[in-house]
Scaffold this motif. Structure first.
Motif, PDB file in Angstrom:
ATOM      1  N   LYS A  10      51.792 -18.845  43.071  1.00 61.24           N
ATOM      2  CA  LYS A  10      52.135 -18.183  44.337  1.00 61.24           C
ATOM      3  C   LYS A  10      53.189 -17.107  44.130  1.00 61.24           C
ATOM      4  N   ARG A  11      54.215 -17.432  43.378  1.00 60.68           N
ATOM      5  CA  ARG A  11      55.304 -16.481  43.161  1.00 60.68           C
ATOM      6  C   ARG A  11      54.847 -15.287  42.319  1.00 60.68           C
ATOM      7  N   SER A  12      54.068 -15.548  41.288  1.00 57.66           N
ATOM      8  CA  SER A  12      53.591 -14.439  40.455  1.00 57.66           C
ATOM      9  C   SER A  12      52.575 -13.584  41.204  1.00 57.66           C
ATOM     10  N   PHE A  13      51.809 -14.187  42.085  1.00 60.15           N
ATOM     11  CA  PHE A  13      50.866 -13.444  42.916  1.00 60.15           C
ATOM     12  C   PHE A  13      51.628 -12.480  43.832  1.00 60.15           C
ATOM     13  N   LYS A  14      52.709 -12.966  44.452  1.00 55.86           N
ATOM     14  CA  LYS A  14      53.529 -12.117  45.328  1.00 55.86           C
ATOM     15  C   LYS A  14      54.136 -10.951  44.560  1.00 55.86           C
ATOM     16  N   VAL A  15      54.601 -11.225  43.350  1.00 59.17           N
ATOM     17  CA  VAL A  15      55.161 -10.152  42.513  1.00 59.17           C
ATOM     18  C   VAL A  15      54.091  -9.112  42.212  1.00 59.17           C
ATOM     19  N   SER A  16      52.898  -9.560  41.895  1.00 54.36           N
ATOM     20  CA  SER A  16      51.803  -8.641  41.599  1.00 54.36           C
ATOM     21  C   SER A  16      51.479  -7.747  42.797  1.00 54.36           C
ATOM     22  N   VAL A  17      51.422  -8.329  43.960  1.00 56.02           N
ATOM     23  CA  VAL A  17      51.164  -7.550  45.181  1.00 56.02           C
ATOM     24  C   VAL A  17      52.280  -6.518  45.377  1.00 56.02           C
ATOM     25  N   TYR A  18      53.529  -6.954  45.193  1.00 52.93           N
ATOM     26  CA  TYR A  18      54.672  -6.053  45.352  1.00 52.93           C
ATOM     27  C   TYR A  18      54.591  -4.885  44.369  1.00 52.93           C
ATOM     28  N   ILE A  19      54.316  -5.181  43.112  1.00 54.32           N
ATOM     29  CA  ILE A  19      54.244  -4.137  42.082  1.00 54.32           C
ATOM     30  C   ILE A  19      53.135  -3.147  42.407  1.00 54.32           C
ATOM     31  N   CYS A  20      51.962  -3.644  42.715  1.00 53.42           N
ATOM     32  CA  CYS A  20      50.830  -2.755  42.989  1.00 53.42           C
ATOM     33  C   CYS A  20      51.094  -1.870  44.202  1.00 53.42           C
ATOM     34  N   LYS A  21      51.711  -2.414  45.222  1.00 51.70           N
ATOM     35  CA  LYS A  21      52.047  -1.614  46.400  1.00 51.70           C
ATOM     36  C   LYS A  21      53.152  -0.610  46.079  1.00 51.70           C
ATOM     37  N   SER A  22      54.158  -1.036  45.313  1.00 50.46           N
ATOM     38  CA  SER A  22      55.281  -0.158  44.982  1.00 50.46           C
ATOM     39  C   SER A  22      54.859   1.019  44.112  1.00 50.46           C
ATOM     40  N   MET A  23      53.865   0.805  43.288  1.00 50.54           N
ATOM     41  CA  MET A  23      53.434   1.843  42.354  1.00 50.54           C
ATOM     42  C   MET A  23      52.300   2.703  42.910  1.00 50.54           C
ATOM     43  N   ARG A  24      51.907   2.442  44.126  1.00 50.28           N
ATOM     44  CA  ARG A  24      50.773   3.135  44.730  1.00 50.28           C
ATOM     45  C   ARG A  24      50.895   4.660  44.645  1.00 50.28           C
ATOM     46  N   SER A  25      52.090   5.184  44.874  1.00 47.50           N
ATOM     47  CA  SER A  25      52.257   6.645  44.900  1.00 47.50           C
ATOM     48  C   SER A  25      52.713   7.224  43.563  1.00 47.50           C
ATOM     49  N   CYS A  26      52.819   6.403  42.535  1.00 44.04           N
ATOM     50  CA  CYS A  26      53.243   6.881  41.220  1.00 44.04           C
ATOM     51  C   CYS A  26      52.191   7.833  40.645  1.00 44.04           C
ATOM     52  N   LYS A  27      52.639   9.003  40.224  1.00 47.89           N
ATOM     53  CA  LYS A  27      51.717  10.011  39.705  1.00 47.89           C
ATOM     54  C   LYS A  27      51.435   9.851  38.206  1.00 47.89           C
ATOM     55  N   ASP A  28      52.237   9.037  37.537  1.00 49.93           N
ATOM     56  CA  ASP A  28      52.013   8.749  36.116  1.00 49.93           C
ATOM     57  C   ASP A  28      50.946   7.653  36.041  1.00 49.93           C
ATOM     58  N   LEU A  29      49.701   8.098  35.993  1.00 47.14           N
ATOM     59  CA  LEU A  29      48.587   7.162  36.115  1.00 47.14           C
ATOM     60  C   LEU A  29      48.523   6.151  34.971  1.00 47.14           C
ATOM     61  N   PHE A  31      51.100   4.886  33.221  1.00 45.66           N
ATOM     62  CA  PHE A  31      52.139   3.874  33.439  1.00 45.66           C
ATOM     63  C   PHE A  31      51.776   2.987  34.621  1.00 45.66           C
ATOM     64  N   LYS A  32      51.315   3.618  35.679  1.00 46.11           N
ATOM     65  CA  LYS A  32      50.919   2.878  36.888  1.00 46.11           C
ATOM     66  C   LYS A  32      49.843   1.844  36.550  1.00 46.11           C
ATOM     67  N   ASP A  33      48.843   2.267  35.780  1.00 49.71           N
ATOM     68  CA  ASP A  33      47.766   1.359  35.394  1.00 49.71           C
ATOM     69  C   ASP A  33      48.308   0.204  34.560  1.00 49.71           C
ATOM     70  N   GLN A  34      49.175   0.510  33.608  1.00 55.16           N
ATOM     71  CA  GLN A  34      49.703  -0.518  32.709  1.00 55.16           C
ATOM     72  C   GLN A  34      50.551  -1.559  33.447  1.00 55.16           C
ATOM     73  N   ILE A  35      51.452  -1.102  34.305  1.00 53.84           N
ATOM     74  CA  ILE A  35      52.334  -2.043  35.012  1.00 53.84           C
ATOM     75  C   ILE A  35      51.543  -2.875  36.027  1.00 53.84           C
ATOM     76  N   LEU A  72      55.657  -7.346  31.777  1.00 56.23           N
ATOM     77  CA  LEU A  72      55.929  -6.816  33.103  1.00 56.23           C
ATOM     78  C   LEU A  72      57.420  -6.588  33.305  1.00 56.23           C
ATOM     79  N   LEU A  73      58.236  -7.526  32.880  1.00 54.35           N
ATOM     80  CA  LEU A  73      59.684  -7.355  32.995  1.00 54.35           C
ATOM     81  C   LEU A  73      60.135  -6.104  32.249  1.00 54.35           C
ATOM     82  N   THR A  74      59.614  -5.901  31.061  1.00 52.39           N
ATOM     83  CA  THR A  74      59.933  -4.702  30.283  1.00 52.39           C
ATOM     84  C   THR A  74      59.528  -3.445  31.039  1.00 52.39           C
TER      85      THR A  74
END
Length: 119
Positions: A10-29, A31-35, A72-74
């Motif tokens: 549950k906790r790792s799922f929430k982190v994943s959702v947060y990361i994907c939403k936070s990186m949505r507007s990142c133009k470095d495709l 890096f965005k894909d990797q994270i 992911l932490l890195t």
């Protein structure tokens, strides 16, 4: 126990959702894909291992999840230094990832003990 009932999932799922939403507007495709991929890998490997049906397979996939959590932490630390994520927004995320990694290690120990007790 089903994977969706596990606190670590549950906790790792929430982190994943947060990361994907936070990186949505990142133009470095790249890096965005990797994270995003490493964030998705953590709960995905926890789920896959729990559905494999053996302690040995479960442990193997928990190690994959643990490795992805460290990756992911890195990447979160890098994203912060590069300016893709704001420092004031990631302090709790870093703590959460460290806790998730400890939880995964605890599950690995538990499954190893279960395997040893069956011998």
């Amino acid at each position: 126990m089903r994977f969706k009932e596990l606190d670590v999932w549950k906790r790792s799922f929430k982190v994943s959702v947060y990361i994907c939403k936070s990186m949505r507007s990142c133009k470095d495709l790249g890096f965005k894909d990797q994270i995003c991929r490493s964030s998705v890998s953590v709960p995905s490997n926890i789920a896959e291992g729990s559905e494999r049906g053996s302690n040995k397979d479960n442990i193997r996939f928990l190690f994959y999840a643990k490795g992805s959590c460290a990756e992911l932490l890195t990447q979160v630390l890098l994203a912060t230094e590069i300016g893709y994520l704001k420092k004031d927004e990631v302090s709790n995320l870093i703590i959460e990832l460290e806790e998730i990694n400890k939880m995964i290690a605890g599950y690995i120990d538990t499954y190893r003990e279960l395997g040893a007790s069956k011998r």
